[in-house]
Design a protein around this motif. Structure first.
Motif, PDB file in Angstrom:
ATOM      1  N   THR A 272     -55.954  45.133 -80.203  1.00 50.20           N
ATOM      2  CA  THR A 272     -56.591  46.477 -80.501  1.00 50.20           C
ATOM      3  C   THR A 272     -56.595  46.505 -81.908  1.00 50.20           C
ATOM      4  N   GLY A 273     -57.664  47.588 -82.378  1.00 52.05           N
ATOM      5  CA  GLY A 273     -57.797  47.816 -83.852  1.00 52.05           C
ATOM      6  C   GLY A 273     -57.330  49.067 -83.979  1.00 52.05           C
ATOM      7  N   PHE A 274     -58.002  49.623 -85.102  1.00 54.38           N
ATOM      8  CA  PHE A 274     -57.777  51.093 -85.369  1.00 54.38           C
ATOM      9  C   PHE A 274     -58.919  51.255 -86.593  1.00 54.38           C
ATOM     10  N   ASP A 275     -59.817  52.434 -86.243  1.00 54.06           N
ATOM     11  CA  ASP A 275     -60.793  52.907 -87.100  1.00 54.06           C
ATOM     12  C   ASP A 275     -61.921  53.032 -86.385  1.00 54.06           C
ATOM     13  N   ASP A 276     -62.351  51.955 -85.594  1.00 56.32           N
ATOM     14  CA  ASP A 276     -63.789  51.855 -85.058  1.00 56.32           C
ATOM     15  C   ASP A 276     -64.805  51.797 -86.115  1.00 56.32           C
ATOM     16  N   ASN A 277     -64.612  50.917 -86.806  1.00 57.04           N
ATOM     17  CA  ASN A 277     -65.692  50.880 -88.038  1.00 57.04           C
ATOM     18  C   ASN A 277     -67.141  50.191 -87.592  1.00 57.04           C
ATOM     19  N   ALA A 278     -68.026  50.398 -88.376  1.00 54.12           N
ATOM     20  CA  ALA A 278     -69.302  50.186 -87.772  1.00 54.12           C
ATOM     21  C   ALA A 278     -69.729  49.068 -87.101  1.00 54.12           C
ATOM     22  N   ASP A 279     -68.928  47.906 -87.654  1.00 53.37           N
ATOM     23  CA  ASP A 279     -69.193  46.522 -86.895  1.00 53.37           C
ATOM     24  C   ASP A 279     -68.061  46.531 -85.697  1.00 53.37           C
ATOM     25  N   ALA A 280     -67.457  47.071 -85.365  1.00 53.17           N
ATOM     26  CA  ALA A 280     -66.313  46.844 -84.274  1.00 53.17           C
ATOM     27  C   ALA A 280     -66.818  46.588 -82.787  1.00 53.17           C
ATOM     28  N   ALA A 281     -67.901  46.931 -82.510  1.00 55.86           N
ATOM     29  CA  ALA A 281     -68.633  46.551 -81.374  1.00 55.86           C
ATOM     30  C   ALA A 281     -69.253  45.340 -81.315  1.00 55.86           C
ATOM     31  N   PHE A 282     -69.433  44.667 -82.452  1.00 58.09           N
ATOM     32  CA  PHE A 282     -70.066  43.272 -82.506  1.00 58.09           C
ATOM     33  C   PHE A 282     -69.172  42.286 -82.965  1.00 58.09           C
ATOM     34  N   TYR A 283     -67.964  42.435 -82.746  1.00 56.88           N
ATOM     35  CA  TYR A 283     -67.050  41.247 -83.104  1.00 56.88           C
ATOM     36  C   TYR A 283     -67.035  40.672 -81.725  1.00 56.88           C
ATOM     37  N   THR A 284     -66.531  39.263 -81.642  1.00 51.53           N
ATOM     38  CA  THR A 284     -66.458  38.429 -80.590  1.00 51.53           C
ATOM     39  C   THR A 284     -65.115  38.020 -80.192  1.00 51.53           C
ATOM     40  N   PRO A 285     -64.534  39.031 -79.111  1.00 48.97           N
ATOM     41  CA  PRO A 285     -65.081  39.658 -78.340  1.00 48.97           C
ATOM     42  C   PRO A 285     -65.207  41.184 -79.155  1.00 48.97           C
ATOM     43  N   ALA A 286     -66.028  42.206 -78.441  1.00 52.27           N
ATOM     44  CA  ALA A 286     -66.089  43.517 -78.918  1.00 52.27           C
ATOM     45  C   ALA A 286     -64.668  44.173 -78.990  1.00 52.27           C
ATOM     46  N   LEU A 287     -64.439  44.676 -80.115  1.00 57.88           N
ATOM     47  CA  LEU A 287     -62.942  45.350 -80.031  1.00 57.88           C
ATOM     48  C   LEU A 287     -62.507  46.721 -79.751  1.00 57.88           C
TER      49      LEU A 287
END
Length: 328
Positions: A272-287
């Motif tokens: 898991t991450g923290f912030d939901d930055n603008a690119d998070a949905a496009f990580y592999t896998p989506a974060l």
């Protein structure tokens, strides 16, 4: 019509066009209640006709304020501080103020106080620190006199950081993970301390098993740098099955490093991450990550340092579940 040529209209020009004194123009600029509505309308019409732009020097005419808030920031290349600066700028504009930003190494109290001195020399009405270190605020309080001082995501905002970090851990617990490691931020950053405290509190309350804790400097490179250690821990008997990371950029580096080490996310370990930055949905896998209302927190701290009363409350933190986490 605006004035011909390149000369800007000034307060005297507006006063002459409106048939009032420069003091009256100053009162209109500073929203004084002592101006009659018809006079205010005449002055505002003159401003529009002349293309007059209000500036801080004009606003300061007859008042002790510049309507400017000083912002001390460290690394704007990181998504968190960058978003914080943008949110403070928008919050200041909402109350007809501006920000002046000075950058300094937040770990260096001398550099921070020097940045504050530069801003105070511009006559700022208050100071706000973005992503302060533990030494930052004490150093500033000893040098800025009576100037109001605030910090984004500190104080009342720190509680929001703790709750948000707890949401990520609660999500992992709900998925069945009991051995949850943490990749925390720098040990001397207030936000990192608050986030890790929030994650640790939820783990302790749930009676989760002990798991390793690493620290990074918020960058993707820091996540990648500990990936081999995390991979070794995951492969070990009774190793962690999930890692709660203190920001999205470190999570990006960690996931990339784990994949290079042959560890599948989320097949072998959830992240898991923290912030939901603008690119998070496009990580592999989506974060999978948590989102905090930085705009709302900016409104709160701007209102606080300017003495404007209570701002519109920030929205509660939100868990954004995506593909980087899975049931155990």
């Amino acid at each position: 019509m605006g004035r011909a040529g390149t000369t800007r209209a000034g307060v005297r020009d507006v006063a002459a066009r409106a048939g009032v004194s420069t003091q009256t123009v100053s009162r209109v600029i500073n929203d004084s209640p002592k101006v009659r509505p018809d006079t205010r309308a005449r002055v505002e019409a003159a401003m529009a006709e002349l293309g007059y732009r209000v500036n801080n020097a004009a606003r300061a005419l007859g008042t002790s304020t510049t309507r400017t808030v000083g912002v001390i920031a460290s690394d704007a290349t990181l998504s968190g501080p960058s978003a914080g600066i943008a949110a403070l700028d928008a919050a200041a504009q909402d109350v007809d103020r501006w920000i002046a930003t000075a950058y300094a190494d937040a770990a260096d109290p001398v550099a921070v106080t020097a940045a504050a001195s530069r801003l105070l020399a511009q006559g700022v009405d208050a100071l706000i620190v973005v992503a302060p270190h533990t030494a930052t605020l004490p150093a500033l309080r000893g040098t800025i006199g009576e100037t109001p001082l605030g910090a984004l995501h500190s104080g009342a905002g720190g509680e929001v950081q703790r709750r948000a970090a707890g949401l990520a851990v609660s999500h992992l617990l709900e998925l069945g993970h009991r051995r949850i490691a943490r990749l925390a931020g720098p040990t001397d950053w207030l936000e990192a301390i608050e986030r890790d405290a929030g994650a640790a509190a939820v783990l302790e309350a749930a009676g989760a098993e002990a798991a390793p804790v690493w620290h990074g400097d918020w960058s993707a490179a820091a996540g990648a740098a500990v990936a081999d250690e995390v991979a070794a821990a995951v492969r070990a008997p009774s190793g962690p099955t999930a890692v709660a990371v203190a920001n999205d950029q470190m999570a990006l580096g960690l996931i990339a490093g784990l994949q290079r080490a042959g560890i599948a996310v989320p097949g072998d370990v959830s992240v898991t991450g923290f912030d939901d930055n603008a690119d998070a949905a496009f990580y592999t896998p989506a974060l999978t990550t948590v989102r905090v209302d930085t705009a709302g927190e900016a409104r709160r701290v701007v209102a606080e340092v300017l003495g404007l009363g209570d701002a519109t409350p920030a929205s509660a933190p939100v868990l954004v579940a995506r593909a980087s986490t899975a049931a155990r």
